[in-house]
Enzyme design. Structure first.
Site, mmCIF file in Angstrom:
data_model
loop_
_atom_site.group_PDB
_atom_site.id
_atom_site.type_symbol
_atom_site.label_atom_id
_atom_site.label_comp_id
_atom_site.label_asym_id
_atom_site.label_seq_id
_atom_site.Cartn_x
_atom_site.Cartn_y
_atom_site.Cartn_z
ATOM 1 N N GLU A 71 -12.107 8.713 -9.984
ATOM 2 C CA GLU A 71 -12.221 7.750 -11.088
ATOM 3 C C GLU A 71 -11.077 7.896 -12.086
ATOM 4 O O GLU A 71 -10.556 6.908 -12.591
ATOM 5 C CB GLU A 71 -13.561 7.919 -11.821
ATOM 6 C CG GLU A 71 -14.774 7.534 -10.984
ATOM 7 C CD GLU A 71 -14.657 6.170 -10.320
ATOM 8 O OE1 GLU A 71 -14.109 5.230 -10.933
ATOM 9 O OE2 GLU A 71 -15.090 6.055 -9.159
ATOM 10 N N HIS A 113 -6.557 1.683 -5.001
ATOM 11 C CA HIS A 113 -6.899 2.414 -3.789
ATOM 12 C C HIS A 113 -5.708 2.572 -2.859
ATOM 13 O O HIS A 113 -4.748 1.820 -2.931
ATOM 14 C CB HIS A 113 -8.056 1.722 -3.070
ATOM 15 C CG HIS A 113 -9.350 1.936 -3.781
ATOM 16 N ND1 HIS A 113 -10.341 0.993 -3.843
ATOM 17 C CD2 HIS A 113 -9.797 2.995 -4.496
ATOM 18 C CE1 HIS A 113 -11.345 1.472 -4.543
ATOM 19 N NE2 HIS A 113 -11.044 2.681 -4.969
HETATM 20 N N1 TQI Z 1 -16.866 3.015 -7.249
HETATM 21 C C1 TQI Z 1 -15.750 2.217 -6.934
HETATM 22 C C2 TQI Z 1 -14.479 3.106 -6.939
HETATM 23 O O1 TQI Z 1 -14.302 3.879 -7.882
HETATM 24 C C3 TQI Z 1 -15.593 1.096 -7.947
HETATM 25 C C4 TQI Z 1 -14.317 0.372 -7.752
HETATM 26 C C5 TQI Z 1 -13.988 -0.413 -6.724
HETATM 27 C C6 TQI Z 1 -13.202 0.413 -8.603
HETATM 28 N N2 TQI Z 1 -12.702 -0.891 -6.893
HETATM 29 C C7 TQI Z 1 -12.215 -0.384 -8.021
HETATM 30 C C8 TQI Z 1 -12.976 1.048 -9.779
HETATM 31 C C9 TQI Z 1 -10.980 -0.546 -8.607
HETATM 32 C C10 TQI Z 1 -11.727 0.884 -10.391
HETATM 33 C C11 TQI Z 1 -10.758 0.098 -9.794
HETATM 34 O O2 TQI Z 1 -13.711 2.983 -6.027
HETATM 35 S S1 TQI Z 1 -17.632 3.857 -6.092
HETATM 36 C C12 TQI Z 1 -15.404 6.496 -4.164
HETATM 37 C C13 TQI Z 1 -14.790 6.626 -2.823
HETATM 38 C C14 TQI Z 1 -16.686 5.244 -5.701
HETATM 39 C C15 TQI Z 1 -16.114 5.357 -4.476
HETATM 40 O O3 TQI Z 1 -18.810 4.345 -6.718
HETATM 41 O O4 TQI Z 1 -17.796 3.060 -4.952
HETATM 42 C C16 TQI Z 1 -15.288 7.518 -5.076
HETATM 43 C C17 TQI Z 1 -16.569 6.251 -6.637
HETATM 44 F F1 TQI Z 1 -13.482 6.694 -2.917
HETATM 45 F F2 TQI Z 1 -15.171 7.708 -2.226
HETATM 46 F F3 TQI Z 1 -15.120 5.641 -2.083
HETATM 47 C C18 TQI Z 1 -15.859 7.387 -6.326
HETATM 48 CL CL1 TQI Z 1 -14.433 8.968 -4.684
HETATM 49 ZN ZN ZN Z 2 -12.012 3.815 -6.372
#
Ligand code: TQI
Ligand code: ZN
Ligand code: CA
Ligand code: ZN
Length: 263
Positions: A213, A222
């Site tokens: 995060e 990503h």
């Molecule tokens: N939360 C998503 C993430 O942090 C939310 C999200 C999607 C996001 N696209 C974004 C946030 C672009 C900011 C900018 O990716 S999650 C992971 C991982 C999530 C997912 O809860 O799905 C992690 C939180 F990478 F494992 F898929 C932490 Cl490490």
């Molecule tokens: Zn993310």
């Protein structure tokens, strides 16, 4: 976990990326997300204005491929998007957000506003601190914890609707989210308190999710590299031996530069 790959909703603080009315009726949500994800990945906005509309960005892409510039997803454009991207210069795998928002200072403050009942506060403090160090270790960034008043990065736990228009969804699915650098809610990181947070590989590891995060809080999107922390799929690695991948490092150093050797 496939939903995560489609999950390209970018949480931009001011301009909530694309208001619903821009979405033509004939596109399904998935198409729309895919188009946006495609543009975010391959055509990150180069201009400094954050206000490029989806139409402008489609035009940019059409210009690049020498298509008819309509600003709409016509057949030709759709076909092009579906083609594998061979022959194009190989871009890095990490991504940044449209407009490439980043902090314009290296000294950043963070504040932990509340705690999860799952872990003792000390362990939460520690996980957050180490998650920030993942990034400060390889950049000139410094994080200072503050206990009251303004902070650049506000960290907190919340469930369901919590006031930012991105309600959490109960146990599972979304674990956390963070906002791209900016004023106000920009940079803030929220953790879903309907998850079971842990310091081990049971349930969800707070350190690993927080490190991911904070990548978003600092301006990284990503990555397509499997080994990257910013790869959109949660996989447990031992936090005590955690190492940032080269791709994450390149991404963050592109935004903030390298740490000078003796600091
Ligand atoms: N939360 C998503 C993430 O942090 C939310 C999200 C999607 C996001 N696209 C974004 C946030 C672009 C900011 C900018 O990716 S999650 C992971 C991982 C999530 C997912 O809860 O799905 C992690 C939180 F990478 F494992 F898929 C932490 Cl490490
Ligand atoms: Zn993310
Ligand atoms: Ca959830
Ligand atoms: Zn939130």
């Amino acid at each position: 976990m496939q939903y995560l790959l489609l999950c390209a909703a970018i949480l931009l603080p001011e301009t909530l990326a694309f208001p619903a009315q821009f979405k033509p009726q004939s596109w399904s949500n998935t198409d729309f997300e895919n188009i946006k994800a495609y543009l975010d990945k391959f055509f990150p906005i180069l201009s400094k204005t954050k206000s490029l509309s989806l139409e402008d960005r489609i035009k940019e892409m059409q210009r690049f491929f020498h298509l008819t510039v309509t600003g709409k997803i016509d057949v030709e454009t759709e076909e092009t998007m579906k083609k594998p991207r061979c022959g194009l210069p190989d871009v890095e795998d990490y991504t940044t957000f449209p407009g490439r928002p980043r902090w314009k200072k290296t000294h950043l403050t963070y504040r932990i506003v509340n705690y999860t009942p799952d872990l003792p506060p000390k362990k939460v403090d520690n996980a957050i601190k180490r998650a920030l160090m993942v990034w400060s270790d390889v950049t000139p960034l410094e994080f200072e914890r503050v206990f009251q008043g303004h902070a650049d990065i506000v960290v907190g736990f919340a469930r369901r609707e919590h006031g930012d228009g991105y309600p959490f969804d109960g146990r599972g699915n979304t674990l956390a989210h963070a906002f791209a650098p900016g004023e106000g809610i920009g940079g803030d990181a929220h953790f879903d308190d309907d998850e079971r947070w842990s310091e081990s590989n049971r349930e969800v590891n707070l350190f690993l999710v927080a490190a991911h995060e904070f990548g978003h809080s600092l301006g990284l999107g990503h990555s397509d590299k499997r080994e990257a922390l910013m790869y959109p799929l949660y996989s447990f690695v031992n936090p005590s031996t955690f190492r940032l991948s080269e791709d994450d490092k390149r991404g963050i150093q592109k935004l903030y530069g390298k740490r000078s050797p003796n600091s």
